[in-house]
Design a protein around this motif. Sequence first.
Motif, mmCIF file in Angstrom:
data_model
loop_
_atom_site.group_PDB
_atom_site.id
_atom_site.type_symbol
_atom_site.label_atom_id
_atom_site.label_comp_id
_atom_site.label_asym_id
_atom_site.label_seq_id
_atom_site.Cartn_x
_atom_site.Cartn_y
_atom_site.Cartn_z
ATOM 1 N N VAL A 28 80.933 64.050 -39.608
ATOM 2 C CA VAL A 28 79.594 63.258 -39.669
ATOM 3 C C VAL A 28 78.797 63.705 -38.350
ATOM 4 O O VAL A 28 79.471 63.856 -37.299
ATOM 5 N N ARG A 29 77.526 63.946 -38.722
ATOM 6 C CA ARG A 29 76.632 64.073 -37.411
ATOM 7 C C ARG A 29 76.342 62.795 -36.761
ATOM 8 O O ARG A 29 75.953 61.873 -37.425
ATOM 9 N N THR A 38 72.342 59.287 -41.424
ATOM 10 C CA THR A 38 72.805 60.644 -40.794
ATOM 11 C C THR A 38 73.635 61.151 -41.954
ATOM 12 O O THR A 38 73.540 60.768 -43.029
ATOM 13 N N GLY A 39 74.135 62.329 -41.760
ATOM 14 C CA GLY A 39 74.695 63.317 -43.064
ATOM 15 C C GLY A 39 76.411 63.404 -42.851
ATOM 16 O O GLY A 39 76.766 63.437 -41.558
ATOM 17 N N ALA A 40 77.105 63.384 -43.793
ATOM 18 C CA ALA A 40 78.233 63.580 -43.749
ATOM 19 C C ALA A 40 78.761 64.998 -44.647
ATOM 20 O O ALA A 40 77.961 65.336 -45.722
ATOM 21 N N PHE A 41 79.541 66.012 -44.132
ATOM 22 C CA PHE A 41 79.673 67.166 -44.607
ATOM 23 C C PHE A 41 81.144 67.459 -44.798
ATOM 24 O O PHE A 41 82.201 67.086 -43.999
ATOM 25 N N MET A 42 81.726 68.419 -45.625
ATOM 26 C CA MET A 42 83.088 68.727 -45.788
ATOM 27 C C MET A 42 83.147 69.669 -46.873
ATOM 28 O O MET A 42 81.822 70.270 -47.586
ATOM 29 N N VAL A 137 83.311 62.423 -36.112
ATOM 30 C CA VAL A 137 81.656 62.636 -35.605
ATOM 31 C C VAL A 137 81.529 63.451 -34.527
ATOM 32 O O VAL A 137 82.315 63.727 -33.619
ATOM 33 N N HIS A 138 80.685 64.451 -35.171
ATOM 34 C CA HIS A 138 80.228 65.783 -33.960
ATOM 35 C C HIS A 138 79.179 65.526 -33.749
ATOM 36 O O HIS A 138 78.376 64.715 -34.044
ATOM 37 N N PRO A 139 78.749 66.025 -32.313
ATOM 38 C CA PRO A 139 77.685 65.900 -31.651
ATOM 39 C C PRO A 139 76.265 66.311 -32.498
ATOM 40 O O PRO A 139 76.574 66.983 -33.644
ATOM 41 N N GLY A 142 75.315 69.275 -34.384
ATOM 42 C CA GLY A 142 75.884 69.673 -35.718
ATOM 43 C C GLY A 142 76.902 70.829 -35.633
ATOM 44 O O GLY A 142 77.161 71.346 -36.454
ATOM 45 N N VAL A 143 77.452 71.007 -34.317
ATOM 46 C CA VAL A 143 78.551 71.981 -34.050
ATOM 47 C C VAL A 143 79.849 71.532 -34.316
ATOM 48 O O VAL A 143 80.204 70.584 -33.602
#
Length: 150
Positions: A28-29, A38-42, A137-139, A142-143
Amino acid sequence: MKRLMILALMVAPALSAFAQVTVKDPWVRATVAQQKATGAFMQLIAKQDARLIEAHSPVAGRVEIHEMTMADNVMKMRAISGLELPAGKTVEIEPGGYHIMLLNLNQQIKAGALVPMTLVIETKGKKRELIELKVPVHPLNGVAANGPGH
């Protein structure tokens, strides 16, 4: 007691065999104070054809599955009713493409935290499978651990 242990050992692998979708590299950003989305990615990999039909998280008032498309040189984002997960193919949920939006956030999402999230998968015969996640949660930049913007 011994029979119970044997039964438990037999049932455990059978339960994991029912899992139709594997989740890889979820993140998650992070947000800034007062930010409400915010967005979640996978990556999602289904053993059999399936569909991501919902997502939920206690940190958001609403969670939606979105897609981004280009139309007339303009990037557009819209909610979709679900995301097809073809058998054996990796479906990327990533910035700039399909993604999960966490809306009406009830708190700041800080880098290093874990966000609880539930994915609702619909499999053959309209059966539903819940996947419970604790998403890192990543910074804000978005890295993720596996590369820039991913």
